[in-house]
Design a protein around this motif. Structure first.
Motif, PDB file in Angstrom:
ATOM      1  N   VAL A   1       0.847  -1.188   0.000  1.00 41.53           N
ATOM      2  CA  VAL A   1       0.000   0.000   0.000  1.00 41.53           C
ATOM      3  C   VAL A   1       0.884   1.241   0.000  1.00 41.53           C
ATOM      4  CG1 VAL A   1      -1.664   1.346   1.342  1.00 41.53           C
ATOM      5  CG2 VAL A   1      -1.909  -1.126   1.185  1.00 41.53           C
ATOM      6  N   ILE A   2       0.494   2.232  -0.785  1.00 45.81           N
ATOM      7  CA  ILE A   2       1.148   3.537  -0.755  1.00 45.81           C
ATOM      8  C   ILE A   2       0.164   4.509  -0.114  1.00 45.81           C
ATOM      9  CG2 ILE A   2       0.362   4.192  -3.084  1.00 45.81           C
ATOM     10  CD1 ILE A   2       3.844   4.983  -1.701  1.00 45.81           C
ATOM     11  N   SER A   3       0.651   5.370   0.766  1.00 48.49           N
ATOM     12  CA  SER A   3      -0.251   6.294   1.451  1.00 48.49           C
ATOM     13  C   SER A   3       0.365   7.683   1.528  1.00 48.49           C
ATOM     14  CB  SER A   3      -0.575   5.798   2.864  1.00 48.49           C
ATOM     15  OG  SER A   3       0.575   5.822   3.683  1.00 48.49           O
ATOM     16  N   ALA A   4      -0.514   8.669   1.597  1.00 51.22           N
ATOM     17  CA  ALA A   4      -0.113  10.049   1.859  1.00 51.22           C
ATOM     18  C   ALA A   4      -0.553  10.369   3.281  1.00 51.22           C
ATOM     19  CB  ALA A   4      -0.761  11.006   0.870  1.00 51.22           C
ATOM     20  N   ALA A   5       0.393  10.654   4.147  1.00 52.82           N
ATOM     21  CA  ALA A   5       0.112  10.974   5.544  1.00 52.82           C
ATOM     22  C   ALA A   5       0.287  12.471   5.738  1.00 52.82           C
ATOM     23  CB  ALA A   5       1.041  10.191   6.471  1.00 52.82           C
TER      24      ALA A   5
ATOM     25  N   LEU B   1      -4.599  20.873  15.125  1.00 56.40           N
ATOM     26  CA  LEU B   1      -3.764  19.915  14.415  1.00 56.40           C
ATOM     27  C   LEU B   1      -4.588  18.679  14.059  1.00 56.40           C
ATOM     28  CD1 LEU B   1      -0.555  20.135  16.632  1.00 56.40           C
ATOM     29  CD2 LEU B   1      -0.867  21.127  14.346  1.00 56.40           C
ATOM     30  N   LEU B   2      -4.623  18.359  12.778  1.00 54.70           N
ATOM     31  CA  LEU B   2      -5.381  17.217  12.276  1.00 54.70           C
ATOM     32  C   LEU B   2      -4.485  16.333  11.421  1.00 54.70           C
ATOM     33  CD1 LEU B   2      -8.684  18.952  11.057  1.00 54.70           C
ATOM     34  CD2 LEU B   2      -8.307  17.768  13.220  1.00 54.70           C
ATOM     35  N   ASN B   3      -4.927  15.099  11.250  1.00 53.50           N
ATOM     36  CA  ASN B   3      -4.288  14.177  10.320  1.00 53.50           C
ATOM     37  C   ASN B   3      -5.268  13.819   9.216  1.00 53.50           C
ATOM     38  OD1 ASN B   3      -2.978  13.254  13.192  1.00 53.50           O
ATOM     39  ND2 ASN B   3      -1.514  13.073  11.507  1.00 53.50           N
ATOM     40  N   MET B   4      -4.754  13.714   8.012  1.00 54.14           N
ATOM     41  CA  MET B   4      -5.544  13.218   6.889  1.00 54.14           C
ATOM     42  C   MET B   4      -4.680  12.214   6.137  1.00 54.14           C
ATOM     43  SD  MET B   4      -7.693  15.384   4.041  1.00 54.14           S
ATOM     44  CE  MET B   4      -8.928  14.593   3.011  1.00 54.14           C
ATOM     45  N   ALA B   5      -5.214  11.028   5.898  1.00 50.63           N
ATOM     46  CA  ALA B   5      -4.451   9.977   5.234  1.00 50.63           C
ATOM     47  C   ALA B   5      -5.223   9.455   4.030  1.00 50.63           C
ATOM     48  CB  ALA B   5      -4.163   8.843   6.208  1.00 50.63           C
ATOM     49  N   TYR B   6      -4.491   9.158   2.975  1.00 47.89           N
ATOM     50  CA  TYR B   6      -5.075   8.598   1.757  1.00 47.89           C
ATOM     51  C   TYR B   6      -4.309   7.328   1.416  1.00 47.89           C
ATOM     52  CZ  TYR B   6      -6.629   8.283  -3.130  1.00 47.89           C
ATOM     53  OH  TYR B   6      -7.156   7.856  -4.327  1.00 47.89           O
ATOM     54  N   TYR B   7      -5.029   6.244   1.138  1.00 50.74           N
ATOM     55  CA  TYR B   7      -4.425   4.939   0.898  1.00 50.74           C
ATOM     56  C   TYR B   7      -4.794   4.412  -0.479  1.00 50.74           C
ATOM     57  CZ  TYR B   7      -3.962   4.991   6.004  1.00 50.74           C
ATOM     58  OH  TYR B   7      -3.668   5.338   7.294  1.00 50.74           O
ATOM     59  N   MET B   8      -3.786   3.865  -1.187  1.00 52.71           N
ATOM     60  CA  MET B   8      -4.007   3.217  -2.468  1.00 52.71           C
ATOM     61  C   MET B   8      -3.139   1.965  -2.547  1.00 52.71           C
ATOM     62  SD  MET B   8      -4.038   6.311  -5.301  1.00 52.71           S
ATOM     63  CE  MET B   8      -4.215   5.106  -6.634  1.00 52.71           C
ATOM     64  N   ALA B   9      -3.602   0.962  -3.271  1.00 50.95           N
ATOM     65  CA  ALA B   9      -2.775  -0.207  -3.546  1.00 50.95           C
ATOM     66  C   ALA B   9      -1.623   0.214  -4.461  1.00 50.95           C
ATOM     67  CB  ALA B   9      -3.612  -1.312  -4.196  1.00 50.95           C
TER      68      ALA B   9
END
Length: 224
Positions: free
Chosen positions: A177-181, A190-198
């Motif tokens: 998996v590749i993700s943007a953290a 302060l927040l976190n946003m994560a996006y996940y892709m195969a």
């Protein structure tokens, strides 16, 4: 990526709002983070479903440490939301916070520290992945040991890391998996946003960054 197997299907499809291109986007969907109301962006081809009971059950572990402000599934996966947790999936966003800092008034100087804490929780303090070829990192990647391959800022008050991770599925097969953290400062919070892709080669990273950066920028525009 989180998998829950054996949960009974739920028939109700509630708590979701369609996401698409809008010429003049407004705050039609929002969530409180402490004393601050965060407007949630629309994301093309996705639906925001944090309030759906299936999502609530699926994300229970995440919500033990902080509130889930937004959860976006792509349209294809959303069609199967009543059986979420009985199959593996990718291509989704999470926007979340931390109970320990939901009412902390942060400044831009807090962002680098936040990112440092995140990267240490992911890969520890001894890593040297930046600057290496992505395929080289991929070929030497070990299960359960993520690698940070890039760090950048897609817009002011946002710091982003691109993370590559290999894991073993329930059936024994390996997946990557590749993700943007994203570490985000919005409305002094302060927040976190994560996006996940195969992961499917270098082109996946370009697509991931394009989609992630667009979503992050919309979030910031809605919450000046």
């Amino acid at each position: 990526m989180k998998k829950i197997i054996g949960v009974l299907s739920l028939a109700l499809l509630i708590g979701c709002s369609s996401s698409g291109n809008r010429k003049n986007d407004t705050c039609n969907n929002s969530e409180w983070y402490g004393y601050v109301n965060i407007c949630l962006p629309t994301i093309d081809g996705m639906k925001e479903c944090r309030l759906h009971p299936r999502v609530q059950a699926f994300t229970q572990k995440y919500r033990e440490s902080g509130p889930l402000l937004g959860y976006y599934l792509n349209d294809k996966i959303h069609q199967r939301i009543d059986s979420l947790g009985t199959f593996s999936f990718d291509n989704y966003f999470m926007l979340y916070g931390d109970y320990n800092r939901e009412n902390y008034e942060a400044t831009a100087t807090d962002l680098p520290l936040m990112q440092q804490q995140l990267e240490q929780s992911l890969v520890g303090t001894n890593w040297q992945e930046l600057g290496r070829q992505v395929e080289d990192v991929y070929n030497t990647l070990m299960i359960g040991q993520p690698a940070i391959i890039e760090k950048y800022s897609p817009c002011p008050d946002v710091l982003t890391m691109i993370v590559l991770m290999k894991y073993r599925q329930e059936n024994g097969q390996e997946s990557t998996v590749i993700s943007a953290a994203n570490c985000i400062l919005v409305k002094k919070r302060l927040l976190n946003m994560a996006y996940y892709m195969a992961y499917d080669g270098g082109k996946t990273i370009d697509l991931l960054k394009e989609r992630n950066d667009a979503a992050v920028q919309k979030l910031m525009q809605l919450n000046p």
